[in-house]
Motif scaffolding. Structure first.
Motif, short mmCIF file in Angstrom:
data_model
loop_
_atom_site.label_atom_id
_atom_site.label_comp_id
_atom_site.label_asym_id
_atom_site.label_seq_id
_atom_site.Cartn_x
_atom_site.Cartn_y
_atom_site.Cartn_z
N VAL A 69 19.81 -21.83 49.95
CA VAL A 69 20.74 -22.36 51.04
C VAL A 69 21.18 -23.65 50.65
O VAL A 69 20.42 -24.38 50.60
CB VAL A 69 19.95 -22.32 52.36
CG1 VAL A 69 20.94 -22.82 53.51
CG2 VAL A 69 19.42 -20.96 52.51
N LEU A 70 22.57 -23.72 50.47
CA LEU A 70 23.09 -25.17 50.45
C LEU A 70 24.36 -25.07 51.45
O LEU A 70 25.29 -24.50 51.39
CB LEU A 70 23.78 -24.95 48.98
CG LEU A 70 24.40 -26.18 48.38
CD1 LEU A 70 23.56 -27.42 48.64
CD2 LEU A 70 25.02 -26.14 46.92
N ILE A 72 18.90 -26.68 51.45
CA ILE A 72 19.62 -28.14 51.20
C ILE A 72 20.55 -28.30 52.30
O ILE A 72 21.57 -27.58 52.19
CB ILE A 72 20.14 -28.53 49.98
CG1 ILE A 72 18.86 -28.21 48.78
CG2 ILE A 72 20.77 -29.99 49.92
CD1 ILE A 72 19.30 -28.36 47.37
N HIS A 73 20.47 -29.03 53.26
CA HIS A 73 21.69 -29.32 54.18
C HIS A 73 22.05 -30.92 54.04
O HIS A 73 21.40 -31.81 54.62
CB HIS A 73 21.19 -29.03 55.66
CG HIS A 73 20.58 -27.85 55.77
ND1 HIS A 73 21.18 -26.53 56.31
CD2 HIS A 73 19.42 -27.13 55.64
CE1 HIS A 73 20.75 -25.36 56.39
NE2 HIS A 73 19.45 -25.77 56.10
N LEU A 74 23.22 -30.82 53.62
CA LEU A 74 23.97 -32.36 53.35
C LEU A 74 25.26 -32.48 54.24
O LEU A 74 26.24 -33.23 53.90
CB LEU A 74 24.30 -32.63 52.02
CG LEU A 74 22.77 -32.39 51.08
CD1 LEU A 74 23.35 -32.88 49.56
CD2 LEU A 74 21.82 -33.43 51.48
N MET A 106 23.12 -18.67 50.79
CA MET A 106 24.17 -19.03 51.53
C MET A 106 24.65 -20.23 50.97
O MET A 106 24.09 -21.25 50.55
CB MET A 106 23.47 -19.40 53.11
CG MET A 106 24.34 -19.62 54.11
SD MET A 106 25.39 -21.07 54.43
CE MET A 106 24.09 -22.25 54.43
N LEU A 107 26.08 -20.29 51.04
CA LEU A 107 26.65 -21.35 50.47
C LEU A 107 27.96 -21.94 51.32
O LEU A 107 28.86 -21.10 51.70
CB LEU A 107 27.32 -20.97 49.00
CG LEU A 107 28.08 -22.09 48.20
CD1 LEU A 107 27.34 -23.54 48.01
CD2 LEU A 107 28.88 -21.53 46.95
N SER A 131 23.31 -12.86 44.55
CA SER A 131 22.64 -12.81 45.44
C SER A 131 23.36 -13.57 47.00
O SER A 131 22.57 -13.46 48.04
CB SER A 131 21.33 -13.63 45.24
OG SER A 131 20.51 -13.42 44.28
N LEU A 132 24.49 -13.99 46.77
CA LEU A 132 25.24 -14.49 47.82
C LEU A 132 25.17 -13.49 49.07
O LEU A 132 25.84 -12.30 48.78
CB LEU A 132 26.64 -14.93 47.38
CG LEU A 132 26.42 -16.69 47.22
CD1 LEU A 132 28.01 -16.97 46.43
CD2 LEU A 132 26.36 -17.43 48.19
#
Length: 800
Positions: free
Chosen positions: A488-489, A468-470, A516-517, A537-538
């Motif tokens: 992925v955020l 998710i890419h916002l 990935m945060l 898991s990060l």
């Protein structure tokens, strides 16, 4: 009648005896010796027991009458994932199930073996043994993506019954071991002896010595599939006018280095060719109109070349075409109208070109079978009515950097089968529609709405997509809730606000898969909670440029896989938490612009994977610990604007990546996340007198900035050994003595700032050897003499 029944009964009795014969003892012993030579960490061959019939062993197939071994199916059990997930993930899930070791000549005793399949295993670069060329009963041999290396034995040409041959390649991308050497051939003459060959595939095989590959392969009258994905094939024989491929249906030559136009012989394949793949070959010129003569073509892949000019209209003459991939070229102009009339087209991928024009619903009307529409990074204007209902159901929609209009495209709501949606940087302005988030929860793989001006309050929204890419929009409110499936955020550069507690401590009902945060550049506040166990898991975490405060919690130690941690430009206080010493995989640590106190801990030297250490603009005191010199992989050391004192460590020359000019990119895995689409780490660095963002080129930066501290003593001569260092800033300290006599050895320096110290003596003449230097500041010292003349230094004066 009675006689017939009696004969049948005798026959059935004999057949039942024969069909229950145990496997041949000689072959059973041969298989046992074959197993002994293998390395089997996943215990895949546990059924190969001396007490069991070898015809029942896993991967062994016997003839149903004679019980002689005829097939060995030992390809990797993860074969179903290959091509569907990233190589990295395949490696992560499956490397423990790879067979390795050696291939024993005991296989020669399997005289009826017709199939040997070792695909997707890991034999660590060992050679393909020549004895395989004596196994004349083989009709099927697959050793591809099994990490074999060295010369392909020419005596494989003795396998005159071979129908299927697949060699080369290494699927595993492990960072814990080097990639094995590739296979190579001296020539292709032996291929011409495989008169029964129907399928020939070579992956990552070095073929640069073979200039007559076309001559030898076209001698194979039965050949229907030819795959040479070698990365070393030099040309497609552009001077040849005709090739005698009478049965060829698949021609796949991706990722070579042809650097010429498509040759004429290819257009003679108009009666048989179904699949043509020439991607990634540096092919030049126009896409030939003659491709329209390949009337039976179903798939055409010409992506990642250097084709220019408009797309030829003749491609619209291919009625069977289902896949057209022309992305990553230099094509220009508008799309020919004939392309919109291809009735069977499922994949239209034309992004990353200089194509222009307006795409309307009338253009797309007849593409009812379309599943993949890729038009990203073009100048298309997409103009349809708000109530348009397309005739197709897309699975992939990639329209990044197209112009979709200011309103959110409501027609997308009709696409209920979408797996990937990328409409980033497409000019959308305004509030996201109320139906969007519930509808989007069904999109499994990717949602990218970034770099628009979309607004909306995401409080209470539930996100379920893997990626998710916002980022870089105008979203507000509290952070949304997450499904455990999200990996992925990226919601950086928005206006999210409120405490992070609810987001980080939400009840996921399962272990989160988030890797990935990025929540940087928002208005998030409060203290970091202790509930990091849910996020184990990060690997990449960025909470920089918010309003977070309090101490950095010890519970961060749960993130043992962390490779990059950004907490910069917040209001964290206290000392560096001891828990950070457990991050043995950490490659980037940015704690700059906080209110951290006390000394830089000695245990910092235990983080030996660090490439980047940024602690600037805090309140650290004491000396620079000598243990910092254990960080031999460091490329950025940024300790500016603290209250550090004492001498500069003489051991800074231990930074081996700053001491060498060229270093392989593979050493900087932590600086990007590439499990799926690449997310590149970035840093704000003061380098040439101004602060700049370093993103894609961060891995090329070599920097030491210890400015604005209270460091004293002389500049250690060992610093001059850092020949790869590009930026050195020791300004605003209390340093004494002279400029390094051998500073000219630091030949990569672009910027040197030694200003505002107590340096004295004559300016070193070896500065003239710094031919790349474009920023020099020696002001406010007690130096004397002239700036040495050189190409780059002529514009400087002694007080610059």
């Amino acid at each position: 009648m009675a006689i017939s029944k009696a004969i049948f009964s005798v026959f059935w009795f004999l057949f039942s005896i024969v069909s229950t014969l145990p496997c041949n003892e000689t072959e059973k012993h041969a298989l046992a010796r074959f197993k002994e030579a293998l390395y089997d960490p996943g215990n895949r061959l546990s059924s190969w027991s001396a007490h069991e019939d070898c015809c029942a062993w896993n991967g062994v197939r016997c003839h149903n009458v004679t019980s002689r071994v005829i097939k060995l199916h030992l390809r990797h059990p993860c074969i179903s994932y290959f091509g569907k997930i990233s190589v990295f993930e395949l490696d992560l899930r499956c490397h423990n199930f790879s067979l390795g070791g050696k291939v024993s000549p005991a296989l020669l005793q399997l005289e009826f073996l017709n199939l040997l399949d070792l695909r997707l295993n890991d034999f660590g670069g060992i050679s393909i043994l020549g004895f395989l060329g004596s196994m004349r009963s083989l009709t099927y041999l697959d050793l591809s993506y099994a990490s074999f290396g060295g010369l392909i034995p020419p005596n494989l040409g003795n396998l005159s019954n071979l129908h299927y041959l697949s060699l080369g390649g290494s699927v595993y991308s492990s960072t814990w071991k080097p990639k094995p050497p590739p296979l190579y051939v001296e020539n292709f003459h032996w291929i011409s002896h495989l008169s029964s060959l129907e399928h020939l595939a070579m992956y990552e095989v070095d073929l640069h010595k073979e200039v007559y590959w076309l001559k030898y392969t076209s001698m194979l009258s039965s050949l229907s599939e030819l795959v040479l994905a070698s990365y070393k094939l030099d040309n497609m024989s552009p001077s040849v006018k005709y090739a005698n491929f009478t049965s060829l249906t698949t021609l796949s030559l991706p990722c070579n280095r042809f650097n010429h136009a498509i040759p004429n012989w290819l257009f003679n394949l108009n009666t048989s060719l179904l699949y043509l793949n020439l991607r990634g070959n540096q092919l030049i010129g126009q896409i030939p109109e003659c491709l329209g003569q390949l009337q039976h073509l179903q798939s055409l892949m010409l992506d990642d070349n250097i084709f220019d000019d408009p797309i030829p209209s003749s491609l619209g003459n291919l009625p069977s075409l289902t896949t057209l991939n022309l992305r990553e070229n230099s094509l220009n102009g508008t799309l020919p109208s004939s392309l919109w009339l291809l009735p069977n087209l499922e994949y239209l991928i034309i992004g990353n070109n200089s194509l222009v024009g307006t795409v309307s619903e009338a253009h797309l009307k007849k593409l009812s079978k379309l599943k993949f529409l890729g038009m990203s990074s073009t100048s298309f204007i997409f103009k349809v009515k708000p109530n348009w209902v397309p005739s197709f159901q897309l699975e992939y929609l990639r329209m990044s950097s197209c112009q979709l209009g200011s309103d959110f495209p409501t027609w997308i709501r009709t696409q209920t089968s979408l797996l990937v949606l990328d409409i980033s940087n497409s000019g959308i302005i305004g509030v996201a529609p109320t139906w969007l988030w519930k509808w989007a929860s069904r999109i499994n793989e990717l949602i990218d709405l970034s770099n628009n001006q979309i607004t909306g309050n995401l409080s209470g929204v539930w996100l379920n997509t893997i990626q998710i890419h916002l980022n870089s929009d105008r979203f507000i409110g509290l952070l949304p809730s997450l499904s455990p499936n999200v990996m992925v955020l990226n919601m950086a550069n928005n206006s999210f606000s409120g405490p992070v507690f609810e987001f980080l401590c939400q009840n996921l009902n399962a272990t989160s898969k988030l890797e990935m945060l990025d929540l940087s550049n928002n208005d998030l506040s409060g203290q970091l909670p202790q509930c990091w166990n849910s996020w184990s898991s990060l690997t990449h975490l960025n909470l920089g440029n918010n309003n977070l405060s309090g101490k950095i919690p010890d519970s961060l130690s749960s993130l043992l896989s962390l490779e990059a941690l950004h907490l910069q430009n917040n209001s964290f206080s206290g000392s560096m938490p001891l828990s950070l010493r457990d991050f043995t995989s950490l490659g980037l640590l940015d704690l700059s612009r906080n209110q951290l106190l006390v000394n830089i801990s000695n245990w910092i030297g235990e983080l030996t994977s660090l490439n980047v250490l940024c602690l600037r603009s805090n309140k650290f005191t004491g000396g620079i610990p000598l243990q910092i010199c254990q960080l031999s992989s460091l490329i950025v050391l940024y300790l500016a604007d603290n209250e550090l004192s004492g001498f500069l460590p003489k051991c800074l020359n231990n930074f081996s990546l700053m001491a060498t000019i060229n270093t392989p990119d593979g050493l900087f895995i932590a600086l990007q996340y590439s499990r799926y689409e690449i997310y590149v780490e970035s840093l704000m660095l003061m380098t040439v007198g101004r602060e700049l963002e370093y993103k894609g080129i961060l891995k090329y930066v070599r920097m030491i900035d210890l400015s604005s501290n209270n460091l004293s003593g002389s500049i250690p001569t060992e610093l001059s050994q850092l020949a790869g260092l590009r930026f050195l800033n020791l300004s605003r300290n209390l340093l004494m003595g002279s400029i390094l006599e051998k500073i000219g050895r630091m030949t990569s320096l672009l910027s040197l700032d030694l200003s505002m110290n107590h340096l004295s003596g004559e300016i070193s003449q070896s500065l003239a050897d710094l031919t790349f230097l474009n920023h020099l500041n020696l002001s406010y010292n007690q130096l004397w003499g002239r700036i040495p003349l050189s190409t780059q230094l002529q514009s400087f004066d002694a007080f610059s």
